[in-house]
Design a protein around this motif. Structure first.
Motif, mmCIF file in Angstrom:
data_model
loop_
_atom_site.group_PDB
_atom_site.id
_atom_site.type_symbol
_atom_site.label_atom_id
_atom_site.label_comp_id
_atom_site.label_asym_id
_atom_site.label_seq_id
_atom_site.Cartn_x
_atom_site.Cartn_y
_atom_site.Cartn_z
ATOM 1 N N LYS A 146 11.076 1.021 -7.352
ATOM 2 C CA LYS A 146 10.062 0.880 -6.305
ATOM 3 C C LYS A 146 10.078 2.174 -5.476
ATOM 4 N N ILE A 147 9.016 2.949 -5.603
ATOM 5 C CA ILE A 147 8.972 4.290 -5.011
ATOM 6 C C ILE A 147 7.993 4.300 -3.843
ATOM 7 N N TYR A 180 6.968 16.529 2.159
ATOM 8 C CA TYR A 180 6.460 16.286 0.816
ATOM 9 C C TYR A 180 6.220 14.791 0.626
ATOM 10 N N ARG A 181 5.525 14.479 -0.455
ATOM 11 C CA ARG A 181 5.342 13.074 -0.847
ATOM 12 C C ARG A 181 5.279 12.998 -2.367
ATOM 13 N N ILE A 182 5.635 11.831 -2.891
ATOM 14 C CA ILE A 182 5.669 11.613 -4.333
ATOM 15 C C ILE A 182 4.299 11.116 -4.779
ATOM 16 N N GLN A 204 0.811 -1.215 0.000
ATOM 17 C CA GLN A 204 0.000 0.000 0.000
ATOM 18 C C GLN A 204 0.852 1.276 0.000
ATOM 19 N N SER A 205 2.033 1.211 0.573
ATOM 20 C CA SER A 205 2.870 2.409 0.721
ATOM 21 C C SER A 205 3.824 2.607 -0.451
ATOM 22 N N GLU A 206 3.677 1.822 -1.535
ATOM 23 C CA GLU A 206 4.617 1.932 -2.644
ATOM 24 C C GLU A 206 3.888 1.977 -3.983
ATOM 25 N N LYS A 207 4.644 2.439 -4.995
ATOM 26 C CA LYS A 207 4.255 2.324 -6.389
ATOM 27 C C LYS A 207 5.474 1.832 -7.168
ATOM 28 N N HIS A 208 5.244 0.933 -8.128
ATOM 29 C CA HIS A 208 6.334 0.345 -8.900
ATOM 30 C C HIS A 208 6.294 0.866 -10.337
ATOM 31 N N VAL A 209 7.456 1.247 -10.820
ATOM 32 C CA VAL A 209 7.595 1.736 -12.188
ATOM 33 C C VAL A 209 8.099 0.588 -13.061
ATOM 34 N N GLY A 237 6.426 15.704 -10.108
ATOM 35 C CA GLY A 237 5.468 14.750 -9.562
ATOM 36 C C GLY A 237 5.484 14.702 -8.052
ATOM 37 N N ILE A 238 5.724 15.849 -7.416
ATOM 38 C CA ILE A 238 5.859 15.920 -5.961
ATOM 39 C C ILE A 238 4.786 16.859 -5.418
ATOM 40 N N GLU A 239 4.206 16.504 -4.288
ATOM 41 C CA GLU A 239 3.245 17.347 -3.586
ATOM 42 C C GLU A 239 3.867 17.809 -2.270
#
Length: 294
Positions: A65-66, A96-98, A32-37, A158-160
């Motif tokens: 793995k971000i 911040y978060r990606i 849940q805490s990641e996104k994979h490119v 792509g950063i908030e």
């Protein structure tokens, strides 16, 4: 028998092993805490979200793995000069978060360093527009302006930016001493103004008190005058109706009252009275006798 079984079913076993490998390579479980490119032949193909995802084995590769958790940059200190030429040292912190990993991965190499550099420049620019007093008193406004400027600058990555905080604004020793002297002078001025206003208020209250006392004394004199006028009117009416006897009676009565007051004095004393004073009692009682009596 085992060798005969393996020899006769070797093809099926190899197919089963290949199938298991393909399934393991095709199925990707993302936390849940990641996104994979995912890349295909070295190019961006997809971004896998949390849960179970399917990719093409051997063609698709999970390259990055971000983490999408909120991050905090280390506290940064940078010097800035206000519009009134005062050197200050500002301590800031950025959270911040990606949100779009494909932009972060392929557009910027060191995210933390890039954000830190951007924040430092924006802080100097924003503080340069304000005077020192405004920096001290409008810190929330300054924080909001810095956050908005940072968000615009890092949007392409792509950063908030979730939060941007100014932790402290430090001054050099000379400026701090000058501000302390100014503060002491301001306190002395306020104390003098308060004391002067107190004296002014005291004078106003005293004047109001004197005016009130004068008004009350005037009212008392008016009441006394009205009473005396009424008494005079009554006496005049009595004289008109009864003639000179009323006047003589009133004079004799006043003489008797004066003698009583003189005799009521405290202590042992000797009072010498004229002979006419003793006749006052007789005159007063004589007024009660009817006319023509003995």
């Amino acid at each position: 028998m085992l060798e005969e079984f393996l020899a006769s079913n070797l093809g099926y076993l190899l197919l089963a092993v290949l199938f298991v490998i393909l399934v393991l390579r095709a199925v990707r479980i993302v936390p849940q805490s990641e996104k994979h490119v995912v890349e295909r032949f070295g190019r961006l193909h997809a971004v896998l979200g949390p849960g179970i995802n399917m990719i093409v084995p051997f063609l698709d590769v999970v390259r990055h793995k971000i983490s999408v958790l909120e991050r905090q940059l280390p506290t940064m200190s940078q010097d800035a000069i206000t519009s009134d030429n005062v050197l200050v040292q500002v301590d800031t912190s950025v959270f911040y978060r990606i949100t779009e990993p494909e932009k972060t991965v392929y557009r910027i190499r060191d995210v933390d360093a890039a954000i830190a550099t951007t924040v430092a420049g924006i802080v100097r620019a924003e503080i340069g527009k304000m005077e020192l007093d405004e920096v001290q008193s409008n810190r929330s406004q300054l924080t909001a302006a810095i956050k908005a400027a940072v968000e615009d600058a890092v949007d392409a990555w792509g950063i908030e930016v979730t939060r941007s905080e100014i932790l402290d604004v430090n001054l050099d020793a000379a400026t701090r001493e000058a501000m302390l002297q100014q503060l002491n002078a301001e306190r002395a001025r306020r104390a003098a103004v308060t004391e002067a206003e107190g004296r002014k208020r005291a004078v106003e209250l005293a004047a109001d008190g004197d005016l009130y006392a004068a008004e009350q004394a005037a009212k008392a004199r008016r009441v006394t005058a009205e009473a005396e006028a009424y008494a005079t009117e009554v006496v005049a009416k009595a004289i008109t109706e009864n003639g000179l006897d009323a006047v003589q009676y009133n004079v004799a009565l006043k003489q008797v009252e004066a003698l009583n007051a003189l005799g009521a004095g405290q202590g042992s004393q000797t009072v010498v009275l004229p002979a006419q004073a003793l006749d006052a009692f007789g005159n007063a009682f004589a007024m009660f006798k009817p006319k023509g009596g003995a």
